[in-house]
Scaffold this motif. Structure first.
Motif, mmCIF file in Angstrom:
data_model
loop_
_atom_site.group_PDB
_atom_site.id
_atom_site.type_symbol
_atom_site.label_atom_id
_atom_site.label_comp_id
_atom_site.label_asym_id
_atom_site.label_seq_id
_atom_site.Cartn_x
_atom_site.Cartn_y
_atom_site.Cartn_z
ATOM 1 N N GLU A 142 0.817 -1.227 0.000
ATOM 2 C CA GLU A 142 0.000 0.000 0.000
ATOM 3 C C GLU A 142 0.841 1.262 0.000
ATOM 4 O O GLU A 142 0.524 2.230 -0.703
ATOM 5 N N ALA A 143 1.911 1.241 0.779
ATOM 6 C CA ALA A 143 2.797 2.410 0.794
ATOM 7 C C ALA A 143 3.401 2.624 -0.593
ATOM 8 O O ALA A 143 3.503 3.755 -1.082
ATOM 9 N N ARG A 144 3.768 1.503 -1.240
ATOM 10 C CA ARG A 144 4.337 1.636 -2.581
ATOM 11 C C ARG A 144 3.311 2.178 -3.562
ATOM 12 O O ARG A 144 3.609 3.055 -4.384
ATOM 13 N N ALA A 145 2.092 1.657 -3.501
ATOM 14 C CA ALA A 145 1.040 2.126 -4.411
ATOM 15 C C ALA A 145 0.787 3.615 -4.219
ATOM 16 O O ALA A 145 0.578 4.356 -5.187
ATOM 17 N N ALA A 146 0.837 4.054 -2.967
ATOM 18 C CA ALA A 146 0.603 5.480 -2.685
ATOM 19 C C ALA A 146 1.712 6.342 -3.283
ATOM 20 O O ALA A 146 1.444 7.396 -3.883
ATOM 21 N N LEU A 147 2.963 5.890 -3.158
ATOM 22 C CA LEU A 147 4.074 6.655 -3.724
ATOM 23 C C LEU A 147 4.014 6.655 -5.259
ATOM 24 O O LEU A 147 4.227 7.694 -5.896
ATOM 25 N N MET A 148 3.697 5.507 -5.838
ATOM 26 C CA MET A 148 3.557 5.452 -7.307
ATOM 27 C C MET A 148 2.490 6.432 -7.795
ATOM 28 O O MET A 148 2.672 7.136 -8.785
ATOM 29 N N LYS A 149 1.375 6.445 -7.069
ATOM 30 C CA LYS A 149 0.263 7.315 -7.453
ATOM 31 C C LYS A 149 0.670 8.787 -7.322
ATOM 32 O O LYS A 149 0.372 9.611 -8.200
ATOM 33 N N HIS A 150 1.359 9.102 -6.236
ATOM 34 C CA HIS A 150 1.851 10.461 -6.019
ATOM 35 C C HIS A 150 2.788 10.872 -7.160
ATOM 36 O O HIS A 150 2.652 11.963 -7.733
ATOM 37 N N LEU A 151 3.740 9.996 -7.490
ATOM 38 C CA LEU A 151 4.682 10.327 -8.571
ATOM 39 C C LEU A 151 3.945 10.479 -9.902
ATOM 40 O O LEU A 151 4.243 11.372 -10.694
ATOM 41 N N LYS A 152 2.990 9.602 -10.123
ATOM 42 C CA LYS A 152 2.224 9.691 -11.375
ATOM 43 C C LYS A 152 1.506 11.041 -11.471
ATOM 44 O O LYS A 152 1.438 11.651 -12.545
ATOM 45 N N SER A 153 0.999 11.518 -10.330
ATOM 46 C CA SER A 153 0.304 12.819 -10.327
ATOM 47 C C SER A 153 1.271 13.953 -10.664
ATOM 48 O O SER A 153 0.863 15.020 -11.099
ATOM 49 N N LEU A 154 2.563 13.696 -10.474
ATOM 50 C CA LEU A 154 3.585 14.687 -10.833
ATOM 51 C C LEU A 154 4.168 14.420 -12.224
ATOM 52 O O LEU A 154 5.134 15.054 -12.630
ATOM 53 N N GLY A 155 3.575 13.469 -12.938
ATOM 54 C CA GLY A 155 4.056 13.174 -14.289
ATOM 55 C C GLY A 155 5.330 12.357 -14.294
ATOM 56 O O GLY A 155 6.149 12.465 -15.214
ATOM 57 N N ILE A 156 5.517 11.547 -13.265
ATOM 58 C CA ILE A 156 6.732 10.729 -13.170
ATOM 59 C C ILE A 156 6.343 9.255 -13.157
ATOM 60 O O ILE A 156 5.615 8.803 -12.270
ATOM 61 N N GLN A 157 6.819 8.519 -14.150
ATOM 62 C CA GLN A 157 6.563 7.074 -14.176
ATOM 63 C C GLN A 157 7.506 6.359 -13.220
ATOM 64 O O GLN A 157 8.703 6.625 -13.205
ATOM 65 N N SER A 158 6.975 5.441 -12.461
ATOM 66 C CA SER A 158 7.814 4.547 -11.653
ATOM 67 C C SER A 158 7.170 3.169 -11.753
ATOM 68 O O SER A 158 6.031 3.050 -12.191
ATOM 69 N N THR A 159 7.918 2.134 -11.382
ATOM 70 C CA THR A 159 7.343 0.807 -11.585
ATOM 71 C C THR A 159 7.858 -0.196 -10.567
ATOM 72 O O THR A 159 8.969 -0.053 -10.047
ATOM 73 N N PHE A 160 7.023 -1.163 -10.248
ATOM 74 C CA PHE A 160 7.451 -2.249 -9.359
ATOM 75 C C PHE A 160 8.179 -3.285 -10.200
ATOM 76 O O PHE A 160 8.472 -3.062 -11.368
ATOM 77 N N HIS A 161 8.508 -4.432 -9.593
ATOM 78 C CA HIS A 161 9.246 -5.416 -10.355
ATOM 79 C C HIS A 161 8.595 -6.788 -10.212
ATOM 80 O O HIS A 161 7.389 -6.889 -10.320
ATOM 81 N N TYR A 162 9.355 -7.841 -9.959
ATOM 82 C CA TYR A 162 8.843 -9.214 -10.064
ATOM 83 C C TYR A 162 7.821 -9.582 -8.988
ATOM 84 O O TYR A 162 7.876 -9.071 -7.880
ATOM 85 N N GLN A 163 6.957 -10.521 -9.341
ATOM 86 C CA GLN A 163 6.120 -11.222 -8.378
ATOM 87 C C GLN A 163 6.863 -12.485 -7.957
ATOM 88 O O GLN A 163 7.405 -13.183 -8.808
#
Lengths: 383, 383
Positions: free
Chosen positions: B307-328
């Motif tokens: 959840e913390a990661r999803a929140a940071l990804m969403k925050h970065l996306k709102s700033l126009g910054i792509q970020s991504t997780f990795h393997y399952q």
């Protein structure tokens, strides 16, 4: 002596570099990008073939082997007279290989040659459309269907070729079996260096083929919106081709008719010039099976044996003309002898192995070049 | 808002098109041509790595699996936290997969995590140099050697990375095991869309690897003058890459130092800007294992959970910054559960699956772009 006439010369044409530039600058150079989709769309629109671009025809054959879900003891019938990949692909994924002989008239398998080696363990038969020509497609398809044996086509050489039923319906090669493979190796009618495609005729294989293609993940189903997350769901490999490869192939596909027509003209010129020599009985020209709409992938002569062929090759070489033989019978290969022991004879396969000679056939041949080859062959037989 | 900052952008540079043009016009666009030889020569001269260009890193891993000559019941240890190919390749060719957990400090395996799952049936261990960094290479190598277990390296991300022994000797990653694989997928430091390489450290695997590469034939040995004719001698596939692919890769390799230096500068800028935020305890910055000369393949943050990661990804996306997780984690994947049943826990692998976030890192990032990402992350943690 004029310059050497090469057996094969690639002809990527004017459009290739522009397509490559577009791919390089697209920021999607890995598999399943824009040009891959264009290639898929082309085959569907032009030939009704639905499938997936692969890094090689070998990859497509391996995907077929995986789709068969082979169990220990399952047999797959392949020709002895074929490129190794037709056999290695099934061997690598668990099949017991069974080699069938060529038809006496054509390098292809026949229904009779299949019947001669079929057993209760026969899971599938993979025919090869040698020289881009189908043989007894309807007979083989119907006979196998009645016995619940899977019909597969190695259509490596067969882009644009067709076959017609007794009732006169014409269907592209690659659309007769449960699945088919095609090659775009640099020696093929349409080429991209290394490349291939798997085409699927069975609805129940479509989703699974996408997972195999994408390293055993349901990533493609995810892209298509069929599942809401993706992960490891099946066996698989990296069977995709890069979008660089797809771009180069696409530049060839969009001019395939022009390529096809010029190759047919060369083929017909060879045939008109060389067939009269058959009358002497010292060689036979390539024969096209009935009902077959071939694609002028090659023009070959059949010599009585290894020594006669070697003499003709040497003669042509002395005239600056490259010619080449083709496959060695697989049923006698070191790998088969070591892992499977002695195999039943395939005398016709051996005959094509020893006597078949391929003449230059590519888009950079002028009519005068073709006449030079014809004249060279004539001089050998009239000397 | 400025334009979106992409997670990855390819940078093929000025030289790529010229190399592609040369390859297209060379009349050798299939595998093992001029540029393939150039790529082989580059790796040998620059890193002392001897091997073969392949169509993908997956292909190289499959070649390793075939070189192991796996017998029923043979186990191969792979990380749970890795790309599927590290596992599919061995699964496809007969291994019983065993999943080892990541080190608590690094996504890599550790000697302890290997010891925890090794058995008498362990044939090989394939470590993955996550983020282009090696971990406990000397310890793992020596421990496996003493037990006659084959040491393999999935160096997919590790081009140009090194590892140093306790005595201070530095060796490139890819040179520690019996064999190693590398990837040149478009997301890698040096790229060609789809591509890979197999490097061989064992003399007794060299000739066999050439046959596997050339569809089970001894064609390469024939070219090298080691045998006087060629045929089907072994298992194999079409593991080669086209010379088009090789040309594009070569255009990247000849500027790899420039690429490496710029990536290191970006990595160091991220690290200087973000590491101070660790003090708050809400996230951890990527750690580099001791003795590791990493290659700046990625910069990641480790969040406490999904959840913390999803929140940071969403925050970065709102700033126009792509970020991504990795393997399952692979030990929990649908395929593994279906074919192998429930697996022992790999809690650290799960932690990286749920909490690891990768930031943009590519050559088209300016220092100002990097600062924008740093500022975006900072704002999330100080909000």
């Amino acid at each position: 002596m004029d310059g050497e006439l090469k057996f094969n010369l690639a002809d990527y044409g004017e459009g290739a570099l522009g397509q490559l530039e577009q791919a390089v600058n697209s920021n999607w150079t890995s598999g399943n990008g824009h040009f891959t989709k264009e290639v898929h769309a082309f085959f569907k629109a032009e030939f009704g073939l639905e499938g997936l671009l692969t890094h090689s025809c070998t990859a497509a054959l391996e995907m077929m082997a995986l789709l068969l879900d082979l169990q220990p003891g399952d047999e797959v019938i392949v020709p002895s007279f074929t490129f190794v990949s037709t056999a290695t692909a099934f061997d690598l994924h668990g099949a017991r290989l069974v080699f069938a002989d060529s038809d006496p008239q054509y390098p292809n398998l026949s229904l009779d040659s299949i019947k001669a080696v079929v057993t209760e363990r026969t899971k599938a038969v993979c025919v090869v459309h040698y020289a881009g020509a189908g043989h007894e497609m309807e007979e083989i398809r119907d006979w196998l269907a009645a016995r619940d044996i899977v019909f597969l086509e190695d259509a490596a050489q067969a882009v644009g070729a067709t076959y017609s039923t007794r009732s006169g319906a014409t269907l592209p090669l690659g659309r007769w079996g449960a699945a088919s493979s095609m090659s775009f190796h640099e020696t093929k009618n349409v080429a991209c260096g290394q490349g291939g495609a798997l085409f699927i005729g069975r609805d129940d294989w479509k989703e699974r083929s996408m997972a195999l293609w994408e390293k055993g993940t349901n990533r493609q189903a995810f892209f298509l919106g069929l599942v809401d997350k993706y992960g490891w769901v099946d066996k698989g490999s990296s069977f995709l081709a890069s979008d660089i490869t797809a771009a180069l192939l696409h530049s060839q596909l969009i001019r395939w008719k022009e390529i096809h027509e010029r190759r047919m003209a060369i083929w017909n010129r060879y045939d008109a010039g060389l067939r009269p020599l058959e009358a002497e009985g010292r060689m036979a020209c390539m024969r096209i099976p009935p009902n077959s709409g071939h694609n002028a992938h090659m023009y070959y002569l059949l010599l009585p044996g290894f020594e006669a062929r070697a003499a003709l090759m040497k003669h042509l070489k002395s005239l600056g003309i490259q010619s080449t033989f083709h496959y060695q019978s697989l049923h006698r290969s070191p790998y088969v002898l070591r892992t499977m022991g002695e195999q039943p004879d395939c005398p016709h396969s051996d005959r094509y192995s020893d006597g078949l000679l391929r003449l230059p056939l590519h888009l950079k041949l002028s009519d005068a070049d073709v006449d030079r080859v014809i004249d060279g062959v004539r001089r050998f037989f009239t000397a």
